[in-house]
Design an enzyme around this catalytic site. Sequence first.
Site, PDB file in Angstrom:
ATOM      1  N   ASN A   1      50.828  40.203  28.709  1.00  0.00           N
ATOM      2  CA  ASN A   1      49.489  40.060  29.289  1.00  0.00           C
ATOM      3  C   ASN A   1      49.448  40.601  30.546  1.00  0.00           C
ATOM      4  O   ASN A   1      50.417  40.465  31.610  1.00  0.00           O
ATOM      5  CB  ASN A   1      49.045  38.719  29.153  1.00  0.00           C
ATOM      6  CG  ASN A   1      47.863  38.440  29.460  1.00  0.00           C
ATOM      7  OD1 ASN A   1      46.768  39.139  29.267  1.00  0.00           O
ATOM      8  ND2 ASN A   1      47.486  37.244  30.143  1.00  0.00           N
TER       9      ASN A   1
ATOM     10  N   ASP B   1      48.547  31.457  30.101  1.00  0.00           N
ATOM     11  CA  ASP B   1      49.018  32.155  31.449  1.00  0.00           C
ATOM     12  C   ASP B   1      50.216  31.527  32.010  1.00  0.00           C
ATOM     13  O   ASP B   1      50.463  31.539  33.363  1.00  0.00           O
ATOM     14  CB  ASP B   1      48.028  32.200  32.126  1.00  0.00           C
ATOM     15  CG  ASP B   1      46.476  32.759  31.713  1.00  0.00           C
ATOM     16  OD1 ASP B   1      46.469  33.762  31.014  1.00  0.00           O
ATOM     17  OD2 ASP B   1      45.439  32.514  32.263  1.00  0.00           O
TER      18      ASP B   1
ATOM     19  N   SER C   1      49.442  39.764  37.880  1.00  0.00           N
ATOM     20  CA  SER C   1      50.687  39.637  36.979  1.00  0.00           C
ATOM     21  C   SER C   1      50.842  40.336  35.673  1.00  0.00           C
ATOM     22  O   SER C   1      49.829  40.168  34.797  1.00  0.00           O
ATOM     23  CB  SER C   1      50.905  38.091  37.055  1.00  0.00           C
ATOM     24  OG  SER C   1      50.825  37.471  38.268  1.00  0.00           O
TER      25      SER C   1
ATOM     26  N   HIS D   1      47.316  39.833  33.851  1.00  0.00           N
ATOM     27  CA  HIS D   1      46.378  38.536  34.536  1.00  0.00           C
ATOM     28  C   HIS D   1      45.817  38.958  35.750  1.00  0.00           C
ATOM     29  O   HIS D   1      47.080  38.950  36.619  1.00  0.00           O
ATOM     30  CB  HIS D   1      46.997  37.219  34.154  1.00  0.00           C
ATOM     31  CG  HIS D   1      46.114  36.075  34.722  1.00  0.00           C
ATOM     32  ND1 HIS D   1      45.172  35.426  33.900  1.00  0.00           N
ATOM     33  CD2 HIS D   1      46.309  35.309  35.789  1.00  0.00           C
ATOM     34  CE1 HIS D   1      44.543  34.458  34.656  1.00  0.00           C
ATOM     35  NE2 HIS D   1      45.233  34.446  35.527  1.00  0.00           N
TER      36      HIS D   1
END
Length: 213
Positions: free
Chosen positions: A107, A145, A136, A109
């Site tokens: 992911n 997250d 990140s 973020h």
Amino acid sequence: MLNIVVLISGGGSNLQALIDACKTEQLPINIKAVVSNRAAALGLERASKAQLDCAVVDHKKFSSRAVFDQALCDTIDPYQPDFIVLAGFMRMLTPLFINHYACRILNIHPSRLPAYKGLNTHQRVLDDGESKHGASVHVVTEALDDGPVILQSELNVLANETQSTLAQRILQTEHIILPLALRWLAEKRLFIRSNGQVEFDAHLLTEPIQMQF
Ligand code: GAR
């Protein structure tokens, strides 16, 4: 070549960065498909223009998150991706999805995790008077997250910064760190072990790799 499926919900500028890096920087990844949970996502136009396979799995058409996630898996699995990349995908995923692709979901973020998980990160950073902000790339685990961070950008928040200027500057760093993390994976410099630990060049990564902008 690393086979990936990219999940989006909106503008798709991170997707575009991957498409561009494949063309101009020989990023050794093969974007097998782009899946959006919103039919109107601009990122789908970017994908079509690049002649990528596209699919829409509209979360509003499903009775629960789990049923939606199963439909996502059913859409993605035929492409047999090595990794799933969440590039501005704005739905929370259930353990059903995350365990199906355990240690194979990345992911991007917009914060320096573990700081500022969740939404509205830029405004929260400004409201708190932070002097630094960033983005990140991390491995997705069941907690939101929260998975191991691989690579982080960091920049100074400017004196006259607004939510919109900050978002734009952070996005530009995302367009560098996301392709870079995928390059390392594709070039086998970076490994995500089955226990979720990340190794970079055969060293256990205990802290994220930082890039200053
Ligand atoms: C990016 O800033 C990404 O970090 C963020 O959404 C934006 C998508 O932009 N993702 C999240 O907030 C996930 N929680 P894009 O559609 O132009 O790539």
